[in-house]
Design a protein around this motif. Structure first.
Motif, PDB file in Angstrom:
ATOM      1  N   ARG A 263      31.506  43.577 103.734  1.00 26.99           N
ATOM      2  CA  ARG A 263      30.588  42.562 103.192  1.00 26.99           C
ATOM      3  C   ARG A 263      30.179  42.914 101.768  1.00 26.99           C
ATOM      4  NH1 ARG A 263      25.808  40.994 107.271  1.00 26.99           N
ATOM      5  NH2 ARG A 263      25.551  39.394 105.648  1.00 26.99           N
ATOM      6  N   LEU A 264      29.925  44.195 101.538  1.00 31.09           N
ATOM      7  CA  LEU A 264      29.548  44.638 100.199  1.00 31.09           C
ATOM      8  C   LEU A 264      30.675  44.388  99.204  1.00 31.09           C
ATOM      9  CD1 LEU A 264      27.028  46.280  99.005  1.00 31.09           C
ATOM     10  CD2 LEU A 264      28.590  48.223  99.003  1.00 31.09           C
ATOM     11  N   LEU A 265      31.901  44.670  99.604  1.00 31.58           N
ATOM     12  CA  LEU A 265      33.047  44.443  98.727  1.00 31.58           C
ATOM     13  C   LEU A 265      33.235  42.959  98.431  1.00 31.58           C
ATOM     14  CD1 LEU A 265      35.621  46.942 100.308  1.00 31.58           C
ATOM     15  CD2 LEU A 265      34.363  47.225  98.160  1.00 31.58           C
ATOM     16  N   ASN A 266      32.869  42.106  99.384  1.00 28.59           N
ATOM     17  CA  ASN A 266      32.964  40.658  99.175  1.00 28.59           C
ATOM     18  C   ASN A 266      31.864  40.127  98.266  1.00 28.59           C
ATOM     19  OD1 ASN A 266      35.242  39.651 100.615  1.00 28.59           O
ATOM     20  ND2 ASN A 266      34.181  40.026 102.557  1.00 28.59           N
ATOM     21  N   ASP A 267      30.680  40.711  98.364  1.00 25.81           N
ATOM     22  CA  ASP A 267      29.504  40.140  97.702  1.00 25.81           C
ATOM     23  C   ASP A 267      29.356  40.540  96.235  1.00 25.81           C
ATOM     24  OD1 ASP A 267      28.792  38.765  99.962  1.00 25.81           O
ATOM     25  OD2 ASP A 267      27.258  40.205 100.607  1.00 25.81           O
ATOM     26  N   TYR A 268      30.031  41.624  95.814  1.00 28.28           N
ATOM     27  CA  TYR A 268      29.881  42.115  94.444  1.00 28.28           C
ATOM     28  C   TYR A 268      31.241  42.517  93.889  1.00 28.28           C
ATOM     29  CZ  TYR A 268      25.034  42.562  96.017  1.00 28.28           C
ATOM     30  OH  TYR A 268      23.792  42.304  96.547  1.00 28.28           O
ATOM     31  N   GLN A 269      31.312  42.621  92.555  1.00 28.89           N
ATOM     32  CA  GLN A 269      32.521  43.100  91.897  1.00 28.89           C
ATOM     33  C   GLN A 269      32.368  44.595  91.610  1.00 28.89           C
ATOM     34  OE1 GLN A 269      34.287  40.593  88.730  1.00 28.89           O
ATOM     35  NE2 GLN A 269      32.550  39.224  89.063  1.00 28.89           N
ATOM     36  N   TRP A 270      33.454  45.352  91.825  1.00 29.94           N
ATOM     37  CA  TRP A 270      33.365  46.804  91.763  1.00 29.94           C
ATOM     38  C   TRP A 270      34.443  47.410  90.877  1.00 29.94           C
ATOM     39  CZ3 TRP A 270      29.050  48.548  93.849  1.00 29.94           C
ATOM     40  CH2 TRP A 270      28.443  47.796  94.861  1.00 29.94           C
ATOM     41  N   ARG A 271      34.017  48.380  90.061  1.00 28.30           N
ATOM     42  CA  ARG A 271      34.940  49.154  89.231  1.00 28.30           C
ATOM     43  C   ARG A 271      34.482  50.609  89.228  1.00 28.30           C
ATOM     44  NH1 ARG A 271      37.466  45.399  90.091  1.00 28.30           N
ATOM     45  NH2 ARG A 271      38.528  43.946  88.694  1.00 28.30           N
ATOM     46  N   SER A 272      35.267  51.464  88.616  1.00 27.94           N
ATOM     47  CA  SER A 272      34.957  52.890  88.565  1.00 27.94           C
ATOM     48  C   SER A 272      33.813  53.176  87.598  1.00 27.94           C
ATOM     49  CB  SER A 272      36.198  53.678  88.132  1.00 27.94           C
ATOM     50  OG  SER A 272      36.489  53.396  86.768  1.00 27.94           O
ATOM     51  N   VAL A 273      33.243  54.363  87.726  1.00 29.17           N
ATOM     52  CA  VAL A 273      32.199  54.797  86.788  1.00 29.17           C
ATOM     53  C   VAL A 273      32.738  54.765  85.360  1.00 29.17           C
ATOM     54  CG1 VAL A 273      30.793  56.778  86.051  1.00 29.17           C
ATOM     55  CG2 VAL A 273      31.014  56.209  88.492  1.00 29.17           C
ATOM     56  N   ARG A 274      33.957  55.261  85.192  1.00 28.59           N
ATOM     57  CA  ARG A 274      34.551  55.339  83.854  1.00 28.59           C
ATOM     58  C   ARG A 274      34.667  53.957  83.236  1.00 28.59           C
ATOM     59  NH1 ARG A 274      39.385  59.575  82.624  1.00 28.59           N
ATOM     60  NH2 ARG A 274      39.131  59.642  80.360  1.00 28.59           N
ATOM     61  N   ASP A 275      35.031  52.952  84.010  1.00 30.42           N
ATOM     62  CA  ASP A 275      35.173  51.599  83.497  1.00 30.42           C
ATOM     63  C   ASP A 275      33.825  50.903  83.304  1.00 30.42           C
ATOM     64  OD1 ASP A 275      37.913  51.829  83.416  1.00 30.42           O
ATOM     65  OD2 ASP A 275      38.258  50.802  85.329  1.00 30.42           O
ATOM     66  N   VAL A 276      32.946  51.040  84.281  1.00 30.78           N
ATOM     67  CA  VAL A 276      31.669  50.337  84.215  1.00 30.78           C
ATOM     68  C   VAL A 276      30.813  50.820  83.046  1.00 30.78           C
ATOM     69  CG1 VAL A 276      29.451  50.054  85.400  1.00 30.78           C
ATOM     70  CG2 VAL A 276      31.593  49.714  86.655  1.00 30.78           C
ATOM     71  N   TYR A 277      30.799  52.143  82.835  1.00 29.68           N
ATOM     72  CA  TYR A 277      29.956  52.700  81.793  1.00 29.68           C
ATOM     73  C   TYR A 277      30.705  52.948  80.482  1.00 29.68           C
ATOM     74  CZ  TYR A 277      26.635  53.323  85.580  1.00 29.68           C
ATOM     75  OH  TYR A 277      25.782  53.100  86.641  1.00 29.68           O
ATOM     76  N   LYS A 278      31.952  52.466  80.454  1.00 30.09           N
ATOM     77  CA  LYS A 278      32.758  52.448  79.229  1.00 30.09           C
ATOM     78  C   LYS A 278      32.923  53.839  78.632  1.00 30.09           C
ATOM     79  CE  LYS A 278      31.234  47.700  78.389  1.00 30.09           C
ATOM     80  NZ  LYS A 278      30.622  46.730  77.451  1.00 30.09           N
ATOM     81  N   LEU A 279      33.384  54.762  79.477  1.00 35.30           N
ATOM     82  CA  LEU A 279      33.580  56.142  79.053  1.00 35.30           C
ATOM     83  C   LEU A 279      35.002  56.370  78.538  1.00 35.30           C
ATOM     84  CD1 LEU A 279      31.713  57.724  82.057  1.00 35.30           C
ATOM     85  CD2 LEU A 279      30.976  57.821  79.690  1.00 35.30           C
TER      86      LEU A 279
END
Length: 279
Positions: A263-279
């Motif tokens: 359900r969590l995977l359906n309800d939100y979009q998910w990426r890695s820490v490196r991608d989300v925080y633009k490292l």
């Protein structure tokens, strides 16, 4: 100031087996780990399939002990487009190690993971979020070992960990390391734990989702979720002589976790820490 995509959240997995958890520290001797039935490869492969089905990528904070025994699993994680990061080597809490022991632990884990995937590992998460006021020297050790970021603090009050008066947003430490604390929902004057793990298993999904949405409504930084592969495995062996408290924390709702995760995977979009925080 970094501008984040408000629709993208950070998905993280602490890759360890059921017998590594801190709740069983006093029950299971580390010397006996190899003799126990091992479930981490099976469980992590299930997660890889779920993530693929939902177009989700994640950061896998992998224990060096696991990587040494399952290098092909580490390679599969990397080949699937996920970020490989370090959970240390021995699953010893940072608070239980000397600075020299800690540096050796995090360095050996980083070197092993890099030798498997052939690229640099920049992220680290301490077992049991065990970096706090008493061992801030750990950040200098992380910098010395070549890490770029840590996700090792949780600004809540907890009997095993917690840095409630530390920053709740990403920040750069004086040592140069970026710290990405676990998210809390500020509600009714309290800092409520909403980052996943045992709280996500124990609470009804609607309540967890309310906390996540509440955090996103009040924060200008991404949400980060964490859990462990053993949490989707109700068939794992039971540790009979563990304390009642440890059994409650570890085994409650194992049979419901996988469906809640989907359900969590359906309800939100998910990426890695490196991608989300633009490292």
């Amino acid at each position: 100031m970094t501008v984040y995509n408000p629709a993208i959240n950070a998905l993280t997995v602490d890759v360890e087996d059921y017998f590594h958890v801190a709740a069983f520290d006093k029950t299971i001797n580390a010397a006996d780990w190899d003799a126990l039935p091992q479930r981490v490869e099976r469980n992590t492969d299930i997660l890889l399939q779920h993530f693929s089905d939902h177009n989700a990528t994640a950061t896998f904070f992998i224990l060096g002990w696991v990587a040494k025994r399952y290098p092909s699993l580490v390679q599969r994680i990397h080949n699937a487009g996920h970020e490989v990061a370090s959970h240390g080597f021995s699953h010893a809490k940072a608070t239980s190690q000397t600075p020299e022991q800690f540096l050796q632990d995090i360095s050996s884990a980083k070197q092993l993971l890099q030798s498997i995937i052939g690229t640099e590992v920049i992220g680290y998460r301490a077992p049991s979020f065990s970096i706090g006021k008493t061992n801030q020297w750990a950040f200098a050790a992380l910098q010395q070992a070549g890490y770029v970021y840590s996700s090792s603090t949780y600004p809540v009050i907890h009997d095993l960990y917690g840095t409630p008066d530390w920053p709740q947003k990403p920040y750069q430490r004086p040592e140069g390391i970026w710290e990405y604390p676990m998210p809390v929902w500020n509600k009714l004057g309290k800092q409520l734990p909403i980052a996943g793990g045992g709280y996500f298993r124990l609470l009804p999904y609607w309540l967890s989702k309310k906390g996540i949405d509440g955090f996103l409504a009040q924060s200008d930084t991404p949400y980060m979720f964490y859990f462990h592969p053993w949490e989707i495995d109700p068939e794992q062996p039971r540790i009979a002589n563990a304390s009642v408290k440890s059994k409650f924390r570890h085994y409650t709702n194992l049979g419901r976790m996988e469906a809640k995760l989907l359900r969590l995977l359906n309800d939100y979009q998910w990426r890695s820490v490196r991608d989300v925080y633009k490292l």
